[in-house]
Design a protein around this motif. Structure first.
Motif, PDB file in Angstrom:
ATOM      1  N   VAL A 292       0.960  -1.102  -0.036  1.00  0.00           N
ATOM      2  CA  VAL A 292      -0.083  -0.076   0.057  1.00  0.00           C
ATOM      3  C   VAL A 292       0.976   1.329   0.183  1.00  0.00           C
ATOM      4  CG1 VAL A 292      -1.642   1.198   1.401  1.00  0.00           C
ATOM      5  CG2 VAL A 292      -1.748  -1.224   1.324  1.00  0.00           C
ATOM      6  N   GLY A 293       0.765   2.055  -1.120  1.00  0.00           N
ATOM      7  CA  GLY A 293       1.779   3.171  -1.273  1.00  0.00           C
ATOM      8  C   GLY A 293       0.941   4.557  -1.012  1.00  0.00           C
TER       9      GLY A 293
ATOM     10  N   ILE B 282      -6.561   1.559  17.257  1.00  0.00           N
ATOM     11  CA  ILE B 282      -6.775   2.892  16.539  1.00  0.00           C
ATOM     12  C   ILE B 282      -8.144   3.295  16.798  1.00  0.00           C
ATOM     13  CG2 ILE B 282      -7.433   3.462  14.043  1.00  0.00           C
ATOM     14  CD1 ILE B 282      -5.817   1.175  13.114  1.00  0.00           C
ATOM     15  N   LEU B 283      -7.999   4.620  17.300  1.00  0.00           N
ATOM     16  CA  LEU B 283      -9.465   5.193  17.514  1.00  0.00           C
ATOM     17  C   LEU B 283      -9.667   6.225  16.277  1.00  0.00           C
ATOM     18  CD1 LEU B 283     -11.501   6.126  19.445  1.00  0.00           C
ATOM     19  CD2 LEU B 283     -10.028   7.829  20.357  1.00  0.00           C
ATOM     20  N   ASP B 284     -10.855   5.685  15.663  1.00  0.00           N
ATOM     21  CA  ASP B 284     -11.319   6.499  14.415  1.00  0.00           C
ATOM     22  C   ASP B 284     -12.393   7.472  14.997  1.00  0.00           C
ATOM     23  OD1 ASP B 284     -11.104   6.986  11.751  1.00  0.00           O
ATOM     24  OD2 ASP B 284     -12.977   5.654  11.380  1.00  0.00           O
ATOM     25  N   GLU B 285     -12.546   8.685  14.073  1.00  0.00           N
ATOM     26  CA  GLU B 285     -13.737   9.513  14.465  1.00  0.00           C
ATOM     27  C   GLU B 285     -13.373  10.096  15.575  1.00  0.00           C
ATOM     28  OE1 GLU B 285     -15.883  10.831  12.083  1.00  0.00           O
ATOM     29  OE2 GLU B 285     -15.403   9.524  10.652  1.00  0.00           O
TER      30      GLU B 285
ATOM     31  N   LYS C 283      -6.719   8.671   6.213  1.00  0.00           N
ATOM     32  CA  LYS C 283      -6.166   8.493   7.610  1.00  0.00           C
ATOM     33  C   LYS C 283      -6.496   7.029   8.308  1.00  0.00           C
ATOM     34  CE  LYS C 283      -9.008  11.952   9.130  1.00  0.00           C
ATOM     35  NZ  LYS C 283      -9.529  12.083   7.823  1.00  0.00           N
ATOM     36  N   THR C 284      -7.771   6.577   8.273  1.00  0.00           N
ATOM     37  CA  THR C 284      -8.240   5.495   8.709  1.00  0.00           C
ATOM     38  C   THR C 284      -7.625   4.301   8.050  1.00  0.00           C
ATOM     39  OG1 THR C 284     -10.176   6.421   9.594  1.00  0.00           O
ATOM     40  CG2 THR C 284     -10.291   3.982   9.422  1.00  0.00           C
ATOM     41  N   TYR C 285      -7.794   4.342   6.603  1.00  0.00           N
ATOM     42  CA  TYR C 285      -7.443   3.178   5.549  1.00  0.00           C
ATOM     43  C   TYR C 285      -6.051   2.793   5.921  1.00  0.00           C
ATOM     44  CZ  TYR C 285      -6.895   0.239   1.367  1.00  0.00           C
ATOM     45  OH  TYR C 285      -6.889  -0.536   0.627  1.00  0.00           O
ATOM     46  N   LEU C 286      -4.913   3.849   6.040  1.00  0.00           N
ATOM     47  CA  LEU C 286      -3.651   3.704   6.083  1.00  0.00           C
ATOM     48  C   LEU C 286      -3.074   3.150   7.364  1.00  0.00           C
ATOM     49  CD1 LEU C 286      -1.900   6.680   4.184  1.00  0.00           C
ATOM     50  CD2 LEU C 286      -2.182   4.177   3.425  1.00  0.00           C
ATOM     51  N   ALA C 287      -4.032   3.748   8.609  1.00  0.00           N
ATOM     52  CA  ALA C 287      -3.853   3.211   9.970  1.00  0.00           C
ATOM     53  C   ALA C 287      -4.155   1.695  10.056  1.00  0.00           C
ATOM     54  CB  ALA C 287      -4.502   4.104  10.714  1.00  0.00           C
ATOM     55  N   VAL C 288      -5.204   1.417   9.490  1.00  0.00           N
ATOM     56  CA  VAL C 288      -5.570  -0.150   9.253  1.00  0.00           C
ATOM     57  C   VAL C 288      -4.499  -1.038   8.647  1.00  0.00           C
ATOM     58  CG1 VAL C 288      -7.425  -1.743   8.662  1.00  0.00           C
ATOM     59  CG2 VAL C 288      -8.058   0.128   9.879  1.00  0.00           C
TER      60      VAL C 288
ATOM     61  N   LEU D 211     -10.700  -3.404   7.036  1.00  0.00           N
ATOM     62  CA  LEU D 211      -9.948  -4.825   7.406  1.00  0.00           C
ATOM     63  C   LEU D 211      -9.950  -5.754   6.299  1.00  0.00           C
ATOM     64  CD1 LEU D 211     -10.984  -5.363  10.736  1.00  0.00           C
ATOM     65  CD2 LEU D 211      -8.605  -5.168   9.934  1.00  0.00           C
ATOM     66  N   HIS D 212     -11.247  -5.593   5.543  1.00  0.00           N
ATOM     67  CA  HIS D 212     -11.700  -6.521   4.408  1.00  0.00           C
ATOM     68  C   HIS D 212     -10.777  -6.192   3.185  1.00  0.00           C
ATOM     69  CE1 HIS D 212     -14.701  -9.238   6.032  1.00  0.00           C
ATOM     70  NE2 HIS D 212     -15.219  -7.879   6.776  1.00  0.00           N
ATOM     71  N   ASP D 213     -10.219  -5.045   2.843  1.00  0.00           N
ATOM     72  CA  ASP D 213      -9.372  -4.438   1.872  1.00  0.00           C
ATOM     73  C   ASP D 213      -8.018  -5.141   2.049  1.00  0.00           C
ATOM     74  OD1 ASP D 213     -11.312  -3.306   0.430  1.00  0.00           O
ATOM     75  OD2 ASP D 213     -10.460  -1.293   0.538  1.00  0.00           O
ATOM     76  N   MET D 214      -7.704  -5.274   3.228  1.00  0.00           N
ATOM     77  CA  MET D 214      -6.277  -5.681   3.512  1.00  0.00           C
ATOM     78  C   MET D 214      -6.194  -7.133   3.663  1.00  0.00           C
ATOM     79  SD  MET D 214      -4.889  -2.823   4.046  1.00  0.00           S
ATOM     80  CE  MET D 214      -5.664  -1.326   3.813  1.00  0.00           C
TER      81      MET D 214
END
Length: 355
Positions: free
Chosen positions: A124-125, A246-249, A154-159, A209-212
């Motif tokens: 993931v770049g 991870i704390l989102d929102e 923000k969330t996607y890269l953290a996950v 998560l399902h993307d990863m």
């Protein structure tokens, strides 16, 4: 065998201070993918960088301001390397390359040397300078705040970083959390058991998560406790050790909730807190815990803070334009309010205060 684009001898520029050069591409099966249908990729790069691009045979000529020509050369060669590695080059990749190759925005980011998060689903770049800085912070700091508008990743890269560290055995589990606050709506009492009630709030985390990782692996890891998705209220009284939390929102936490979450950090744990301070859904008069935390802990060694802007929005280009329009409106309102609050000097009063 590689067929990297090779610059030919530069041609004489048409205007003073300008530059012209030609790149040669020696794989005619990949070249159409670089150009796009009806050369639409070249047209988009022309518009964004302010250069002239023309393709004849297996050569692309670049002309314009010298700095812009160099940026275009780096961009095209970076995209060509993607194609040689078997990676796709479509509209999202073109937009990402434009953001990353813009020397005026961030000259430290050559396309050939960017950070990446490597999961078993692939690398993931970053797709913007802000994302590159964020990924570096995720790799270097134990606690990271990612703050900025929607669509910046923000969330996607953290996950992605959490999954990469779990798969590499660097953490034992992942804990994903969000405050259960409606986005300006009153949904009432939701039906179902506790999981069914909180799932709508946590759906963006499930999607990432399902993307990863494959769906069956997500289910298995959630069943055995390696991945936990829970509302913020469930964090009180716990110590999170050897995990990636991870704390989102986070803009929708109160100051007390934020302090509670930050102090859950145990040995071997990494924390990421993400949020958008322009989208606070707390009751009027309640200060966001995210803003309060930034004012309190920013500058502490070991804590990284990355702020995203409009240019880091990686969704549809219209999203960036919409974010910019709201920012401009808010800035104009703020200026008008400051103007109203500024003390007015009476026309009958001298500058020294005497009448």
């Amino acid at each position: 065998m590689t067929h990297l684009a090779a610059p030919l001898a530069p041609t004489a520029p048409a205007a003073s201070g300008g530059k012209a050069m030609t790149l040669q591409f020696n794989d005619n099966t990949l070249l159409p993918l670089l150009l796009g249908d009806h050369d639409r990729h070249l047209v988009r790069i022309e518009q964004a960088l302010g250069v002239r691009l023309s393709c004849r045979g297996n050569r692309i000529a670049i002309a314009g301001d010298a700095a812009r020509v160099n940026v275009a050369q780096e961009l095209l060669q970076g995209l060509w390397r993607r194609l040689e590695r078997g990676e796709s080059v479509g509209r999202p990749e073109i937009e990402a390359a434009i953001r990353l190759a813009d020397a005026e925005n961030d000259p430290r980011l050559p396309l050939s040397d960017l950070p990446a998060i490597r999961t078993r689903r692939g690398a993931v770049g970053p797709r913007s300078p802000g994302q590159a800085a964020y990924m570096e912070a995720l790799a270097q700091h134990e606690m990271v705040f990612g703050v900025g508008p929607a669509g910046t990743g923000k969330t996607y890269l953290a996950v992605a970083q959490a999954v990469a560290m779990l798969q590499a055995g660097k953490v034992d589990r992942i804990v994903l959390s969000r405050p259960a606050v409606e986005a300006g709506e009153r949904l009432g009492f939701l039906p179902g058991d506790m999981k069914e009630k909180i799932d709508p709030y946590l759906r963006p985390l499930y999607d990432a998560l399902h993307d990863m990782m494959p769906a069956d692996q997500v289910i298995r890891r959630m069943t055995n406790g390696e991945i936990e998705v829970a509302p913020l209220a469930f964090m009180r009284g716990r110590t999170l050790a050897h995990c990636y939390a991870i704390l989102d929102e986070a803009q929708n936490t109160t100051a007390m909730q934020m302090k509670m979450f930050l102090t859950r950090m145990g040995e071997g744990t990494r924390m990421v807190i993400t949020g958008d301070l322009s989208q606070v859904d707390l009751p009027t008069g309640v200060r966001s815990g995210l803003g309060d935390a930034l004012d309190t802990v920013e500058g502490i060694q070991g804590i990284g803070v990355v702020r995203f802007g409009q240019r880091d929005v990686v969704r549809h280009p219209l999203v960036a334009a919409i974010v910019g329009a709201y920012d401009q409106r808010d800035a104009a309102k703020g200026e008008a309010r400051r103007e109203r609050e500024r003390p007015q000097t009476s026309e009958y009063e001298n500058t020294d205060g005497t009448s």
